[in-house]
Design an enzyme around this catalytic site. Structure first.
Site, PDB file in Angstrom:
ATOM      1  CG  ASP A  13      54.104 -28.721  33.025  1.00 56.10           C
ATOM      2  OD1 ASP A  13      54.966 -28.894  32.455  1.00 56.10           O
ATOM      3  OD2 ASP A  13      52.983 -29.682  33.546  1.00 56.10           O
ATOM      4  CE  LYS A  16      61.024 -28.140  34.714  1.00 54.10           C
ATOM      5  NZ  LYS A  16      59.431 -28.253  35.036  1.00 54.10           N
ATOM      6  N   GLY A  40      58.030 -30.176  28.460  1.00 62.07           N
ATOM      7  CA  GLY A  40      57.612 -29.178  27.442  1.00 62.07           C
ATOM      8  C   GLY A  40      57.871 -27.708  28.312  1.00 62.07           C
ATOM      9  CG  HIS A  41      61.231 -27.026  29.755  1.00 63.67           C
ATOM     10  ND1 HIS A  41      62.353 -27.162  30.003  1.00 63.67           N
ATOM     11  CD2 HIS A  41      60.428 -27.829  30.560  1.00 63.67           C
ATOM     12  CE1 HIS A  41      62.651 -28.340  30.906  1.00 63.67           C
ATOM     13  NE2 HIS A  41      61.227 -28.483  31.055  1.00 63.67           N
ATOM     14  CD  GLN A 223      60.747 -34.549  33.348  1.00 64.93           C
ATOM     15  OE1 GLN A 223      61.800 -34.953  33.548  1.00 64.93           O
ATOM     16  NE2 GLN A 223      60.178 -34.208  31.961  1.00 64.93           N
TER      17      GLN A 223
HETATM   18  P1  GDP Z   1      58.220 -25.666  32.670  1.00 62.86           P
HETATM   19  O1  GDP Z   1      57.629 -27.044  31.875  1.00 62.86           O
HETATM   20  O2  GDP Z   1      58.600 -25.782  33.799  1.00 62.86           O
HETATM   21  O3  GDP Z   1      59.127 -24.979  31.536  1.00 62.86           O
HETATM   22  O4  GDP Z   1      56.970 -24.872  32.481  1.00 62.86           O
HETATM   23  P2  GDP Z   1      55.600 -24.871  31.306  1.00 62.86           P
HETATM   24  O5  GDP Z   1      56.336 -24.068  30.068  1.00 62.86           O
HETATM   25  O6  GDP Z   1      54.918 -26.295  31.027  1.00 62.86           O
HETATM   26  O7  GDP Z   1      54.543 -24.258  31.803  1.00 62.86           O
HETATM   27  C1  GDP Z   1      54.535 -23.078  32.464  1.00 62.86           C
HETATM   28  C2  GDP Z   1      53.730 -21.747  31.788  1.00 62.86           C
HETATM   29  O8  GDP Z   1      53.274 -20.627  32.330  1.00 62.86           O
HETATM   30  C3  GDP Z   1      54.299 -21.581  30.066  1.00 62.86           C
HETATM   31  O9  GDP Z   1      53.036 -21.415  29.531  1.00 62.86           O
HETATM   32  C4  GDP Z   1      54.821 -20.438  30.691  1.00 62.86           C
HETATM   33  O10 GDP Z   1      54.941 -19.152  29.528  1.00 62.86           O
HETATM   34  C5  GDP Z   1      53.903 -19.612  31.670  1.00 62.86           C
HETATM   35  N1  GDP Z   1      54.546 -18.766  32.579  1.00 62.86           N
HETATM   36  C6  GDP Z   1      55.946 -18.913  33.052  1.00 62.86           C
HETATM   37  N2  GDP Z   1      56.077 -17.848  34.078  1.00 62.86           N
HETATM   38  C7  GDP Z   1      55.020 -17.189  34.372  1.00 62.86           C
HETATM   39  C8  GDP Z   1      54.635 -16.155  35.031  1.00 62.86           C
HETATM   40  O11 GDP Z   1      55.073 -15.589  35.790  1.00 62.86           O
HETATM   41  N3  GDP Z   1      53.205 -15.495  34.822  1.00 62.86           N
HETATM   42  C9  GDP Z   1      52.426 -16.343  33.697  1.00 62.86           C
HETATM   43  N4  GDP Z   1      51.259 -15.819  33.541  1.00 62.86           N
HETATM   44  N5  GDP Z   1      52.808 -17.384  33.087  1.00 62.86           N
HETATM   45  C10 GDP Z   1      53.994 -17.761  33.191  1.00 62.86           C
HETATM   46  P1  IMO Z   2      58.331 -30.351  32.557  1.00 59.66           P
HETATM   47  O1  IMO Z   2      59.694 -30.561  32.220  1.00 59.66           O
HETATM   48  C1  IMO Z   2      54.697 -32.267  33.971  1.00 59.66           C
HETATM   49  C2  IMO Z   2      54.646 -36.527  34.118  1.00 59.66           C
HETATM   50  C3  IMO Z   2      53.618 -37.346  33.548  1.00 59.66           C
HETATM   51  C4  IMO Z   2      53.179 -38.525  34.146  1.00 59.66           C
HETATM   52  C5  IMO Z   2      54.548 -38.936  34.751  1.00 59.66           C
HETATM   53  C6  IMO Z   2      55.212 -40.025  34.014  1.00 59.66           C
HETATM   54  O2  IMO Z   2      57.608 -29.676  31.560  1.00 59.66           O
HETATM   55  O3  IMO Z   2      57.937 -29.714  33.757  1.00 59.66           O
HETATM   56  P2  IMO Z   2      56.742 -39.964  31.586  1.00 59.66           P
HETATM   57  O4  IMO Z   2      56.159 -39.696  30.212  1.00 59.66           O
HETATM   58  O5  IMO Z   2      57.746 -39.142  32.164  1.00 59.66           O
HETATM   59  O6  IMO Z   2      57.191 -41.321  32.066  1.00 59.66           O
HETATM   60  O7  IMO Z   2      55.355 -39.824  32.729  1.00 59.66           O
HETATM   61  O8  IMO Z   2      55.133 -37.588  34.707  1.00 59.66           O
HETATM   62  N1  IMO Z   2      55.243 -35.741  33.511  1.00 59.66           N
HETATM   63  C7  IMO Z   2      55.246 -34.536  33.629  1.00 59.66           C
HETATM   64  N2  IMO Z   2      54.434 -33.594  34.095  1.00 59.66           N
HETATM   65  N3  IMO Z   2      55.448 -31.654  33.643  1.00 59.66           N
HETATM   66  C8  IMO Z   2      56.502 -32.476  32.840  1.00 59.66           C
HETATM   67  O9  IMO Z   2      57.585 -31.970  32.215  1.00 59.66           O
HETATM   68  C9  IMO Z   2      56.567 -33.812  32.737  1.00 59.66           C
HETATM   69  N4  IMO Z   2      56.953 -34.858  32.416  1.00 59.66           N
HETATM   70  C10 IMO Z   2      56.393 -36.090  32.776  1.00 59.66           C
HETATM   71  O10 IMO Z   2      52.347 -36.477  33.264  1.00 59.66           O
HETATM   72  O11 IMO Z   2      52.187 -38.377  35.336  1.00 59.66           O
HETATM   73 MG    MG Z   3      56.322 -28.003  30.919  1.00 56.77          MG
END
Ligand code: GDP
Ligand code: IMO
Ligand code: MG
Length: 427
Positions: A13, A16, A40-41, A223
């Site tokens: 998170d 990415k 979850g991207h 991840q």
């Molecule tokens: P990922 O799993 O690595 O793709 O990240 P997630 O989407 O799960 O979580 C990142 C969150 O931060 C999302 O809600 C993005 O829209 C938000 N985000 C990404 N870059 C930035 C940033 O530079 N500033 C802010 N405020 N939000 C960001």
């Molecule tokens: P992105 O790509 C954050 C965590 C779960 C749990 C552990 C194992 O959005 O960064 P799993 O279902 O993979 O066997 O769970 O890994 N986990 C994540 N945490 N971002 C993710 O993906 C994750 N995918 C799995 O919360 O602790």
């Molecule tokens: Mg994510």
């Protein structure tokens, strides 16, 4: 410019999705190499927000070919609902390619994930419940079902029966559940075959040919480094290799083709699920990071655990991935703090430790040693260059860069595509 890897440097998170989307318009292929719909991207384009789970973030760039590599685990029903959702919003998904060697998350893998977690009780991993671990376990146990198996009913039936033999014993005798009928599973899996067919390809050949033709290939990790099955905080990890080596095994592209490995690094730290997290905050600062940063899981809706930046982890990510660059995200979230603590080392049983301890026991005992950096109050979301940032924000970035061991080549100052400061070009 051959292949680049973009991966999470912390516990996932990090942003990415946004980083991949930013490059998506300038690369020819975006390839997921591991994980599945546990990811979850989030991608924000203009006023549109997309949450992608299985599809590579390049799917939103019309010129780019999105690829699901052999290292990914695919739940076909999730794939179709994600494709349908994008099609309804006018996104063309017809270029998608899926490796015939990718493993399928079957309904019984999802069941086993959920009952195992329930059985573990207090000791649970906190998985996303999407069947990820059990599907990789079947792969390693050589009883997995691959996409290509959908095109030979006899092989598929034999494999599902073999996989279910042992599992049904476990489900009925240990978990007190009903047995799963192989015939029903085969029927469900076969119902996906026709719709999947146009996407199925020899992605190893496609990607290597593309690289021979000087196309640009971007590998998008799911991840993060500390969730890696080999290099993460085992057993509180996911069941695949998000670290850079996974990009090779998960796609069939050799390491000599990879020229750049970009670590996505949040300006603070978050984690979802169980496991150690030395800089975790349980006070109003943690609550504020969660609120301002919108730190709630895209896949499970769980609140993310929040804490200060941890340079020990960033250095570790540089080392195990051979990072060439960092993309620092969410710097804007830190606006408003007068002082910002940054963890520079740990204290473990009375001793100062500079690097991540390899022993789980030591890591559980690690207490953060903080250096306090001065904060800033000016809004930075419209900054376009490094010099637009307030001096203290510049110094925060420079300090992180020095501690983390690789140059920070881009800075996120908001969720949108444009809310990025580019320092060194990635391409
Ligand atoms: P990922 O799993 O690595 O793709 O990240 P997630 O989407 O799960 O979580 C990142 C969150 O931060 C999302 O809600 C993005 O829209 C938000 N985000 C990404 N870059 C930035 C940033 O530079 N500033 C802010 N405020 N939000 C960001
Ligand atoms: P992105 O790509 C954050 C965590 C779960 C749990 C552990 C194992 O959005 O960064 P799993 O279902 O993979 O066997 O769970 O890994 N986990 C994540 N945490 N971002 C993710 O993906 C994750 N995918 C799995 O919360 O602790
Ligand atoms: Mg994510």
């Amino acid at each position: 410019m051959p292949a680049l890897v973009l991966l999470g440097a912390q516990w996932g998170d990090e942003g990415k999705g946004k980083a991949t989307d930013l490059l998506g318009g300038s690369v020819d292929y975006v390839v997921r190499y591991q994980g599945g719909n546990n990811a979850g991207h989030t991608v924000v384009v203009g006023d549109q927000k997309y949450a992608l789970h299985l599809l590579p973030s390049g799917i939103l760039s019309p010129e780019c070919t999105p690829v699901i590599g052999n290292g990914v685990v695919v739940d076909p029903s999730v794939l179709f609902s994600e494709l349908n959702g994008l099609n309804e919003r006018g996104v063309d998904t017809s270029k998608l390619l899926i490796s015939g060697n990718a493993h399928i998350i079957t309904p019984y893998n999802v069941t086993v994930d959920k009952v195992t977690e329930r059985f573990l009780g207090k000791r649970k991993i906190g998985t996303t419940g999407r069947g990820i671990g059990p599907t990789y376990a079947d792969k390693i146990n050589r009883v997995g079902i691959r996409i290509q198996d959908l095109y030979d009913e006899s092989i598929l039936t034999q494999k599902v029966e073999a996989a279910l033999d042992g599992k049904n014993q476990l489900l009925t005798k240990v978990f007190n559940r009903r047995a799963i009928e192989a015939g029903k599973v085969v029927e469900e899996l076969l119902s996906y075959a026709d719709r999947l067919k146009p996407y199925v390809a020899d992605t190893v050949l496609v990607l290597n040919r593309a690289l021979e033709d000087d196309k640009v290939v971007l590998f998008e990790g799911g991840q993060g480094t500390l969730l890696d099955i080999d290099h993460g905080t085992y057993p509180f990890v996911t069941s695949s290799n998000p670290t850079a080596g996974g990009a090779c095994t998960g796609t069939g592209v050799g390491p000599t083709k990879i020229s750049r490995v970009i670590g996505i690094l949040k300006a603070y730290t978050t984690r979802v699920g169980s496991g150690p997290f030395p800089t975790e905050l349980f006070d109003e600062d943690g609550e504020a990071l969660r609120r301002i940063g919108g730190e709630r899981g895209v896949t499970t809706g769980r609140d993310r655990r929040c804490g200060w930046f941890d340079a020990v982890i960033a250095r570790y990510a540089t080392r195990v991935n051979g990072l060439t660059d960092f993309f620092l995200t969410k710097l804007d979230v830190l606006t408003g703090w007068e002082q910002i603590p940054v963890c520079v080392a740990y204290e473990i049983d009375g001793k100062r430790v500079e690097e991540l301890p390899y022993s789980q026991t030591d890591f559980h005992h690690a207490k953060p040693i903080y250096e306090i950096l001065p904060g800033w109050s000016e809004d930075i979301t419209s900054a376009k260059s490094f010099s637009d940032l307030p001096k203290n924000a510049q110094n925060y970035v420079k300090a992180l860069e020095e501690m983390s061991g690789a140059p920070i080549s881009a800075i996120g100052v908001g969720p949108g595509r444009d809310e990025t400061i580019e320092i060194n070009s990635f391409l």
